[in-house]
Design an enzyme around this catalytic site. Structure first.
Site, PDB file in Angstrom:
ATOM      1  N   THR A 154       0.810  -1.223   0.000  1.00  0.00           N
ATOM      2  CA  THR A 154       0.000   0.000   0.000  1.00  0.00           C
ATOM      3  C   THR A 154       0.838   1.264   0.000  1.00  0.00           C
ATOM      4  O   THR A 154       0.476   2.267  -0.619  1.00  0.00           O
ATOM      5  CB  THR A 154      -0.914  -0.012   1.248  1.00  0.00           C
ATOM      6  OG1 THR A 154      -1.745  -1.147   1.172  1.00  0.00           O
ATOM      7  CG2 THR A 154      -1.784   1.227   1.327  1.00  0.00           C
ATOM      8  N   SER A 182       0.586 -10.157  -0.373  1.00  0.00           N
ATOM      9  CA  SER A 182      -0.074 -11.468  -0.362  1.00  0.00           C
ATOM     10  C   SER A 182       0.599 -12.413  -1.343  1.00  0.00           C
ATOM     11  O   SER A 182       0.467 -13.632  -1.241  1.00  0.00           O
ATOM     12  CB  SER A 182      -1.541 -11.348  -0.776  1.00  0.00           C
ATOM     13  OG  SER A 182      -2.104 -10.177  -0.304  1.00  0.00           O
ATOM     14  N   THR A 195       1.960  -4.711   4.370  1.00  0.00           N
ATOM     15  CA  THR A 195       1.915  -5.121   5.779  1.00  0.00           C
ATOM     16  C   THR A 195       1.426  -6.563   5.972  1.00  0.00           C
ATOM     17  O   THR A 195       1.741  -7.190   6.976  1.00  0.00           O
ATOM     18  CB  THR A 195       0.985  -4.188   6.591  1.00  0.00           C
ATOM     19  OG1 THR A 195      -0.314  -4.202   5.987  1.00  0.00           O
ATOM     20  CG2 THR A 195       1.529  -2.781   6.641  1.00  0.00           C
ATOM     21  N   THR A 242       3.829  -9.894  14.757  1.00  0.00           N
ATOM     22  CA  THR A 242       2.702 -10.474  14.060  1.00  0.00           C
ATOM     23  C   THR A 242       1.785  -9.315  13.646  1.00  0.00           C
ATOM     24  O   THR A 242       1.748  -8.302  14.346  1.00  0.00           O
ATOM     25  CB  THR A 242       2.024 -11.481  15.026  1.00  0.00           C
ATOM     26  OG1 THR A 242       1.497 -12.531  14.318  1.00  0.00           O
ATOM     27  CG2 THR A 242       1.019 -10.898  15.923  1.00  0.00           C
TER      28      THR A 242
HETATM   29  N1  ASP Z   1      -2.436  -5.939   0.831  1.00  0.00           N
HETATM   30  C1  ASP Z   1      -1.400  -4.977   1.155  1.00  0.00           C
HETATM   31  C2  ASP Z   1      -0.076  -5.715   1.167  1.00  0.00           C
HETATM   32  O1  ASP Z   1       0.240  -6.376   2.114  1.00  0.00           O
HETATM   33  C3  ASP Z   1      -1.668  -4.342   2.465  1.00  0.00           C
HETATM   34  C4  ASP Z   1      -0.648  -3.326   2.892  1.00  0.00           C
HETATM   35  O2  ASP Z   1       0.309  -3.009   2.247  1.00  0.00           O
HETATM   36  O3  ASP Z   1      -0.842  -2.816   4.005  1.00  0.00           O
HETATM   37  O4  ASP Z   1       0.645  -5.631   0.203  1.00  0.00           O
END
Ligand code: ASP
Length: 346
Positions: free
Chosen positions: A13, A59, A89, A165
């Site tokens: 993000t 992911s 994240t 975590t």
């Molecule tokens: N889906 C995003 C990722 O982990 C969420 C984020 O960056 O906070 O790439």
């Protein structure tokens, strides 16, 4: 001379900017980072940037990508004082854990950070997370890095990465480290918690453990866990290791079939590692009869390791010692980079 920090952009993000004219979000060009965030210039840090060709939502993170990150760090290791990896994240704790086990003799900081809102959005947490990370990655005392660890820097806290975590998908405070205090807190000053930080390694030469075995899995115990499901998982072709997420201090149902299934798997050479589903505390096998049975079934204690740490440690150790399961089991119960607490010793 300014300290040098290499920013490594993987995606997530954070890596979005807002077009001032249209208001829409787009992945920003990393080579123009200093133009996008002019305040970075005030840090007195020479910032280098490396962007992967394949920018991903975390992911899609996997051991192959971890290896790519490790190789980028290895090949720039001598040229920089610290590294900041921009990462989504969702799997940041896994990546931080994996990198912590992939590097030996680490003497420079590797900080992972990201944000809950894109950096181009006005209320984004990304700018502070990035600036804090760069400042900490660049920080030295007596010419040496203060934090020779793989960390997550998020929402004004610096955590040991393999203790974290992801706990919150909504709040800016996304990460939790239940079994180890923050290594630093960022307020008006950055306050380092020196007792919590690993010492510099005695050997200089950085080592990279680049073989990872992904023939591992995670099984979470729950009421109603069925025999066919457990047996199917344990009979998965070529499965080498299983992280068993148990209740409380390492307890599992007392069903005879479960003990027999686990026992059979460990006798066949599978490594089964017991970690707790709780977010703090750890496994004490033998404390209750419910965990003594696991011990008798040949299950190994993961003490107070997180699940993220346990699975990544297994991948690295199985990859590094492919034909020495006893060594893997011994090292799984040995702290390698601050990922577990040996009771009465700390
Ligand atoms: N889906 C995003 C990722 O982990 C969420 C984020 O960056 O906070 O790439």
């Amino acid at each position: 001379m300014n300290p040098k920090v290499l920013l490594i952009y993987t995606g997530g993000t954070i890596g979005m900017a807002q077009n001032p004219k249209t208001g829409s979000l787009y992945p920003f060009d990393f080579n123009q980072l200093l133009d996008t965030l002019p305040s970075l210039r005030k840090l007195n840090v020479d910032i280098g940037a490396y962007s992967f060709d394949e920018i991903i939502d975390s992911s899609d993170m996997n051991p192959h990508y971890w290896l790519n990150i490790a190789q980028v760090i290895e090949s720039h290791y001598q040229d920089y004082d610290g590294f900041v990896v921009l990462h989504g994240t969702d799997t940041m704790s896994y990546t931080a854990s994996a990198l912590s086990f992939m590097f030996g003799n680490l003497s420079k900081p590797i900080l992972l950070t990201g944000s809950q809102l894109p950096i181009g959005v006005l209320r984004s947490d990304g700018k502070d997370n990035l600036i804090n990370s760069i400042e900490i990655a660049a920080h030295k005392e007596n010419g040496r890095s203060l934090v020779p660890e793989v960390c997550i820097c998020f929402e004004n806290s610096l955590y040991r990465g393999n203790r974290t975590t992801k706990l919150n998908a909504e709040n800016f405070n996304a990460f939790y480290s239940g079994n180890h205090p923050p290594l630093a807190e960022v307020g008006i000053h950055v306050k380092y918690n020196r007792h919590a930080i690993l010492p510099l390694p005695t050997e200089q030469q950085l080592k990279v453990y680049s073989q990872l075995d992904d023939r591992v899995g995670i099984l979470k115990i729950h009421p109603g866990l069925s025999q066919p499901l457990v047996e199917n998982i344990l009979q998965t072709k070529h499965l080498q290791g299983l992280v068993l997420e148990t209740y409380g201090s390492g307890n599992a149902p007392s069903a005879q079939w479960l003990k027999e299934a686990l026992s059979y798997a460990t006798r066949q050479g599978m490594i089964i590692l017991n970690v707790t589903q709780c977010k703090a505390g750890g496994v004490e096998m033998g404390k209750y009869a419910a965990s003594l049975e696991l011990l008798e079934a040949g299950v190994t204690s993961g003490l107070d390791m997180t699940t993220e740490s346990a699975i990544c440690k297994m991948m690295v150790l199985l990859g590094t010692y492919p034909s020495d399961k006893e060594q893997v089991k011994t090292l799984l119960q040995t702290p390698l980079c601050g990922e577990m607490t040996i009771m009465n010793n700390e």
